[in-house]
Motif scaffolding. Structure first.
Motif, PDB file in Angstrom:
ATOM      1  N   ILE A 179       0.936  -1.084  -0.012  1.00  0.00           N
ATOM      2  CA  ILE A 179      -0.067   0.063   0.148  1.00  0.00           C
ATOM      3  C   ILE A 179       0.916   1.324   0.033  1.00  0.00           C
ATOM      4  O   ILE A 179       1.564   1.538   1.008  1.00  0.00           O
ATOM      5  CB  ILE A 179      -1.177  -0.209   1.117  1.00  0.00           C
ATOM      6  CG1 ILE A 179      -1.609  -1.189   1.273  1.00  0.00           C
ATOM      7  CG2 ILE A 179      -1.848   1.275   1.121  1.00  0.00           C
ATOM      8  CD1 ILE A 179      -2.715  -1.317   2.397  1.00  0.00           C
ATOM      9  N   LYS A 180       0.852   1.845  -0.902  1.00  0.00           N
ATOM     10  CA  LYS A 180       1.746   3.268  -1.245  1.00  0.00           C
ATOM     11  C   LYS A 180       0.873   4.544  -1.199  1.00  0.00           C
ATOM     12  O   LYS A 180       1.642   5.438  -0.807  1.00  0.00           O
ATOM     13  CB  LYS A 180       2.263   3.101  -2.593  1.00  0.00           C
ATOM     14  CG  LYS A 180       3.295   2.027  -2.760  1.00  0.00           C
ATOM     15  CD  LYS A 180       4.372   1.864  -1.879  1.00  0.00           C
ATOM     16  CE  LYS A 180       5.139   0.489  -1.930  1.00  0.00           C
ATOM     17  NZ  LYS A 180       6.147   0.421  -0.795  1.00  0.00           N
ATOM     18  N   ASP A 181      -0.412   4.441  -1.309  1.00  0.00           N
ATOM     19  CA  ASP A 181      -1.010   5.497  -1.109  1.00  0.00           C
ATOM     20  C   ASP A 181      -1.260   5.920   0.103  1.00  0.00           C
ATOM     21  O   ASP A 181      -1.768   5.501   1.125  1.00  0.00           O
ATOM     22  CB  ASP A 181      -2.508   5.594  -1.572  1.00  0.00           C
ATOM     23  CG  ASP A 181      -3.360   6.778  -1.802  1.00  0.00           C
ATOM     24  OD1 ASP A 181      -3.164   7.542  -1.082  1.00  0.00           O
ATOM     25  OD2 ASP A 181      -4.296   6.729  -2.826  1.00  0.00           O
ATOM     26  N   PRO A 182      -0.777   7.425   0.781  1.00  0.00           N
ATOM     27  CA  PRO A 182      -0.956   7.714   2.212  1.00  0.00           C
ATOM     28  C   PRO A 182      -2.489   7.592   2.735  1.00  0.00           C
ATOM     29  O   PRO A 182      -2.722   7.474   3.673  1.00  0.00           O
ATOM     30  CB  PRO A 182      -0.214   8.818   2.156  1.00  0.00           C
ATOM     31  CG  PRO A 182       0.666   9.234   1.158  1.00  0.00           C
ATOM     32  CD  PRO A 182      -0.041   8.225  -0.279  1.00  0.00           C
ATOM     33  N   ALA A 183      -3.339   8.067   2.027  1.00  0.00           N
ATOM     34  CA  ALA A 183      -4.801   8.289   2.121  1.00  0.00           C
ATOM     35  C   ALA A 183      -5.262   6.673   2.696  1.00  0.00           C
ATOM     36  O   ALA A 183      -5.878   6.571   3.559  1.00  0.00           O
ATOM     37  CB  ALA A 183      -5.578   9.037   1.264  1.00  0.00           C
ATOM     38  N   VAL A 184      -5.004   5.849   1.746  1.00  0.00           N
ATOM     39  CA  VAL A 184      -5.311   4.460   1.931  1.00  0.00           C
ATOM     40  C   VAL A 184      -4.788   3.966   2.950  1.00  0.00           C
ATOM     41  O   VAL A 184      -5.464   3.124   3.972  1.00  0.00           O
ATOM     42  CB  VAL A 184      -5.150   3.680   0.553  1.00  0.00           C
ATOM     43  CG1 VAL A 184      -5.535   2.190   0.824  1.00  0.00           C
ATOM     44  CG2 VAL A 184      -6.073   4.319  -0.642  1.00  0.00           C
ATOM     45  N   LEU A 185      -3.628   4.172   3.135  1.00  0.00           N
ATOM     46  CA  LEU A 185      -2.698   3.519   4.540  1.00  0.00           C
ATOM     47  C   LEU A 185      -3.329   4.098   5.580  1.00  0.00           C
ATOM     48  O   LEU A 185      -3.458   3.461   6.458  1.00  0.00           O
ATOM     49  CB  LEU A 185      -1.341   3.934   4.229  1.00  0.00           C
ATOM     50  CG  LEU A 185      -0.446   3.064   5.078  1.00  0.00           C
ATOM     51  CD1 LEU A 185      -0.510   1.671   4.963  1.00  0.00           C
ATOM     52  CD2 LEU A 185       0.903   3.601   4.781  1.00  0.00           C
ATOM     53  N   ARG A 186      -3.663   5.472   5.622  1.00  0.00           N
ATOM     54  CA  ARG A 186      -4.420   5.930   6.841  1.00  0.00           C
ATOM     55  C   ARG A 186      -5.591   5.214   7.316  1.00  0.00           C
ATOM     56  O   ARG A 186      -5.948   4.840   8.458  1.00  0.00           O
ATOM     57  CB  ARG A 186      -4.504   7.348   6.931  1.00  0.00           C
ATOM     58  CG  ARG A 186      -3.130   8.200   7.131  1.00  0.00           C
ATOM     59  CD  ARG A 186      -3.463   9.615   7.080  1.00  0.00           C
ATOM     60  NE  ARG A 186      -4.432  10.316   5.846  1.00  0.00           N
ATOM     61  CZ  ARG A 186      -3.513  10.756   4.989  1.00  0.00           C
ATOM     62  NH1 ARG A 186      -2.157  10.711   4.826  1.00  0.00           N
ATOM     63  NH2 ARG A 186      -4.323  11.186   3.853  1.00  0.00           N
ATOM     64  N   VAL A 187      -6.356   4.831   6.317  1.00  0.00           N
ATOM     65  CA  VAL A 187      -7.606   4.240   6.221  1.00  0.00           C
ATOM     66  C   VAL A 187      -7.520   2.585   6.923  1.00  0.00           C
ATOM     67  O   VAL A 187      -8.211   2.200   7.764  1.00  0.00           O
ATOM     68  CB  VAL A 187      -8.505   4.241   5.056  1.00  0.00           C
ATOM     69  CG1 VAL A 187      -9.915   3.426   5.165  1.00  0.00           C
ATOM     70  CG2 VAL A 187      -9.007   5.563   4.781  1.00  0.00           C
ATOM     71  N   VAL A 188      -6.660   2.096   6.254  1.00  0.00           N
ATOM     72  CA  VAL A 188      -6.178   0.796   6.706  1.00  0.00           C
ATOM     73  C   VAL A 188      -5.628   0.723   8.112  1.00  0.00           C
ATOM     74  O   VAL A 188      -6.129  -0.020   8.830  1.00  0.00           O
ATOM     75  CB  VAL A 188      -5.235   0.094   5.762  1.00  0.00           C
ATOM     76  CG1 VAL A 188      -4.684  -1.068   5.991  1.00  0.00           C
ATOM     77  CG2 VAL A 188      -5.858  -0.128   4.292  1.00  0.00           C
ATOM     78  N   ASP A 189      -4.806   1.444   8.439  1.00  0.00           N
ATOM     79  CA  ASP A 189      -4.211   1.494   9.782  1.00  0.00           C
ATOM     80  C   ASP A 189      -5.399   1.925  10.891  1.00  0.00           C
ATOM     81  O   ASP A 189      -5.616   1.216  11.848  1.00  0.00           O
ATOM     82  CB  ASP A 189      -3.078   2.882   9.884  1.00  0.00           C
ATOM     83  CG  ASP A 189      -2.532   3.046  11.247  1.00  0.00           C
ATOM     84  OD1 ASP A 189      -2.184   1.693  12.018  1.00  0.00           O
ATOM     85  OD2 ASP A 189      -2.366   4.066  11.819  1.00  0.00           O
ATOM     86  N   ALA A 190      -6.401   2.832  10.636  1.00  0.00           N
ATOM     87  CA  ALA A 190      -7.362   3.079  11.453  1.00  0.00           C
ATOM     88  C   ALA A 190      -8.230   1.839  11.580  1.00  0.00           C
ATOM     89  O   ALA A 190      -8.728   1.428  12.500  1.00  0.00           O
ATOM     90  CB  ALA A 190      -8.223   4.302  10.968  1.00  0.00           C
ATOM     91  N   ALA A 191      -8.371   1.116  10.486  1.00  0.00           N
ATOM     92  CA  ALA A 191      -9.568  -0.080  10.526  1.00  0.00           C
ATOM     93  C   ALA A 191      -8.858  -1.096  11.245  1.00  0.00           C
ATOM     94  O   ALA A 191      -9.458  -1.639  11.986  1.00  0.00           O
ATOM     95  CB  ALA A 191     -10.124  -0.421   8.970  1.00  0.00           C
ATOM     96  N   LEU A 192      -7.415  -1.185  11.054  1.00  0.00           N
ATOM     97  CA  LEU A 192      -6.790  -2.389  11.750  1.00  0.00           C
ATOM     98  C   LEU A 192      -6.750  -2.076  13.183  1.00  0.00           C
ATOM     99  O   LEU A 192      -6.705  -3.021  14.127  1.00  0.00           O
ATOM    100  CB  LEU A 192      -5.490  -2.544  11.328  1.00  0.00           C
ATOM    101  CG  LEU A 192      -5.443  -3.307   9.948  1.00  0.00           C
ATOM    102  CD1 LEU A 192      -3.907  -3.306   9.288  1.00  0.00           C
ATOM    103  CD2 LEU A 192      -5.812  -4.756   9.765  1.00  0.00           C
ATOM    104  N   ALA A 193      -6.722  -0.881  13.589  1.00  0.00           N
ATOM    105  CA  ALA A 193      -6.600  -0.597  14.978  1.00  0.00           C
ATOM    106  C   ALA A 193      -7.801  -0.446  15.738  1.00  0.00           C
ATOM    107  O   ALA A 193      -7.980  -0.323  17.050  1.00  0.00           O
ATOM    108  CB  ALA A 193      -5.949   0.992  15.145  1.00  0.00           C
ATOM    109  N   ASN A 194      -8.964  -0.505  15.152  1.00  0.00           N
ATOM    110  CA  ASN A 194     -10.376  -0.683  15.826  1.00  0.00           C
ATOM    111  C   ASN A 194     -10.788  -1.958  15.883  1.00  0.00           C
ATOM    112  O   ASN A 194     -10.536  -3.082  15.536  1.00  0.00           O
ATOM    113  CB  ASN A 194     -11.372   0.151  14.867  1.00  0.00           C
ATOM    114  CG  ASN A 194     -11.234   1.436  15.030  1.00  0.00           C
ATOM    115  OD1 ASN A 194     -10.842   1.971  15.965  1.00  0.00           O
ATOM    116  ND2 ASN A 194     -11.529   2.154  14.034  1.00  0.00           N
TER     117      ASN A 194
END
Length: 76
Positions: free
Chosen positions: A61-76
Motif C-alpha cells: 500500500i503506497k497511497d498515504p490516504a489508503v494507508l491511513r484508512v487501513v491503519d485506522a481500520a486495523l486499530a479498531n
C-alpha cells in the motif's frame, strides 16, 4: 547509513546485523506507516507476531490516504 546504524543497533543489543535491520524496518513502518497499530503494540493489546504480519501484508500500500484508512481500520 542503514547498514551502519543496523551494525550499531546489533552491537548494542547483541543481535545479528540482519535481525537489527529487520527490527529497524518494523519500527520505521510502525512509526511512519501504521502509527495506530504501533500504539496498540506499545499498549500490549497486539502481539508482535500479529503486528509483524500486518506490516508485511500492508507493504504494497503506497497511497498515504489508503494507508491511513487501513491503519485506522486495523486499530479498531
Amino acid at each position: 547509513n542503514w547498514d551502519a546504524i543496523a551494525a550499531q543497533v546489533g552491537a548494542a543489543l547483541n543481535i545479528s546485523h540482519s535481525l537489527a535491520s529487520h527490527q529497524m524496518y518494523q519500527a520505521l513502518a510502525l512509526r511512519t506507516r501504521l502509527p495506530a497499530v504501533g500504539a496498540l503494540l506499545a499498549a500490549g493489546r497486539l502481539s508482535l507476531r500479529l503486528v509483524t504480519t500486518i506490516i508485511w501484508h500492508t507493504e504494497l500500500i503506497k497511497d498515504p490516504a489508503v494507508l491511513r484508512v487501513v491503519d485506522a481500520a486495523l486499530a479498531n
